[in-house]
Design a protein around this motif. Structure first.
Motif, short mmCIF file in Angstrom:
data_model
loop_
_atom_site.label_atom_id
_atom_site.label_comp_id
_atom_site.label_asym_id
_atom_site.label_seq_id
_atom_site.Cartn_x
_atom_site.Cartn_y
_atom_site.Cartn_z
N GLU A 12 21.77 -21.92 -23.02
CA GLU A 12 22.53 -23.14 -23.30
C GLU A 12 23.85 -22.86 -24.00
OE1 GLU A 12 19.83 -25.77 -25.29
OE2 GLU A 12 18.31 -25.49 -23.75
N GLU A 13 24.28 -21.61 -24.02
CA GLU A 13 25.51 -21.25 -24.72
C GLU A 13 26.66 -21.03 -23.74
OE1 GLU A 13 25.17 -18.43 -27.89
OE2 GLU A 13 23.02 -18.76 -28.00
N ASN A 14 26.64 -21.74 -22.64
CA ASN A 14 27.61 -21.57 -21.57
C ASN A 14 29.06 -21.74 -22.04
OD1 ASN A 14 28.19 -21.06 -18.85
ND2 ASN A 14 28.24 -23.22 -18.37
N SER A 15 29.29 -22.64 -22.98
CA SER A 15 30.66 -22.93 -23.42
C SER A 15 31.30 -21.75 -24.14
CB SER A 15 30.68 -24.17 -24.30
OG SER A 15 29.93 -23.93 -25.48
N LYS A 16 30.50 -20.78 -24.59
CA LYS A 16 31.03 -19.61 -25.30
C LYS A 16 31.47 -18.50 -24.35
CE LYS A 16 28.41 -20.31 -29.51
NZ LYS A 16 27.47 -19.71 -30.47
N LYS A 18 33.46 -16.24 -21.71
CA LYS A 18 34.85 -15.99 -21.37
C LYS A 18 34.88 -14.87 -20.33
CE LYS A 18 36.53 -17.09 -25.96
NZ LYS A 18 37.13 -16.56 -27.17
N TYR A 20 34.91 -16.85 -17.70
CA TYR A 20 34.32 -17.80 -16.75
C TYR A 20 33.02 -18.36 -17.31
CZ TYR A 20 37.52 -15.28 -13.70
OH TYR A 20 38.63 -14.70 -13.17
N GLN A 21 32.66 -19.56 -16.83
CA GLN A 21 31.42 -20.21 -17.25
C GLN A 21 30.61 -20.59 -16.02
OE1 GLN A 21 32.59 -23.57 -19.61
NE2 GLN A 21 33.42 -22.30 -21.24
N GLN A 24 31.54 -23.60 -13.46
CA GLN A 24 33.00 -23.79 -13.48
C GLN A 24 33.53 -23.85 -12.05
OE1 GLN A 24 35.03 -20.76 -15.72
NE2 GLN A 24 37.00 -21.18 -14.79
N ASP A 106 19.98 -23.80 -16.54
CA ASP A 106 20.66 -22.51 -16.64
C ASP A 106 19.75 -21.52 -17.34
OD1 ASP A 106 22.77 -23.90 -15.57
OD2 ASP A 106 24.04 -23.75 -17.34
N LYS A 124 23.08 -20.25 -12.74
CA LYS A 124 23.25 -21.70 -12.83
C LYS A 124 21.97 -22.37 -12.40
CE LYS A 124 25.62 -25.42 -13.43
NZ LYS A 124 25.27 -25.91 -14.74
#
Length: 127
Positions: A12-16, A18, A20-21, A24, A106, A124
């Motif tokens: 659940e840490e997808n926003s961290k 870099k 790419y996520q 996206q 995810d 994903k």
């Protein structure tokens, strides 16, 4: 040589992530400086940019559905894990949970052999 072990973890840490996520939307032409088509699969792109741990990005219908890391990567915020499974496990258990292959959100697949993490695959989930 020991047996290869796969573990699946909630992710659940997808926003961290870099640069790419997972999930996206991406324009391959705009990212051509960072990605080149892999010879292994029509949807796989080898990462040739500056992030040192990223390896393969899988893109289907202009959406990133899988990210493969060889060796280390900086989640959950370790600069270097030395690929030691025990260190990685004790850190992941704080923010993630073990799941099975049928988990629909995810997930992260951690592949180890002889307490050495050789690959981390982010996938994903099914929407």
């Amino acid at each position: 040589m020991g047996k290869k072990i796969k573990e699946y973890w909630s992710f659940e840490e997808n926003s961290k992530l870099k640069p790419y996520q997972l999930g996206q939307v991406i324009n391959i032409q705009e990212e051509s400086a960072n990605l080149k088509r892999s010879t292994d699969d029509d949807f796989d792109y080898e990462y040739i940019g500056w992030e040192k741990f990223l390896w393969i990005v899988t893109i289907k219908n202009s959406i990133i559905v899988r990210i493969v890391y060889k060796n280390n990567f900086s989640i959950p915020n370790f600069d270097f894990w030395n690929n030691n499974y025990n260190l990685i496990h004790s850190s992941l258990i704080k923010t993630c949970r073990l799941v099975d292959e049928s988990y629909l959100k995810d997930r992260m697949c951690v592949i180890t052999r002889d307490d050495f993490v050789s690959l981390i695959i982010l996938q994903k989930g099914k929407d």
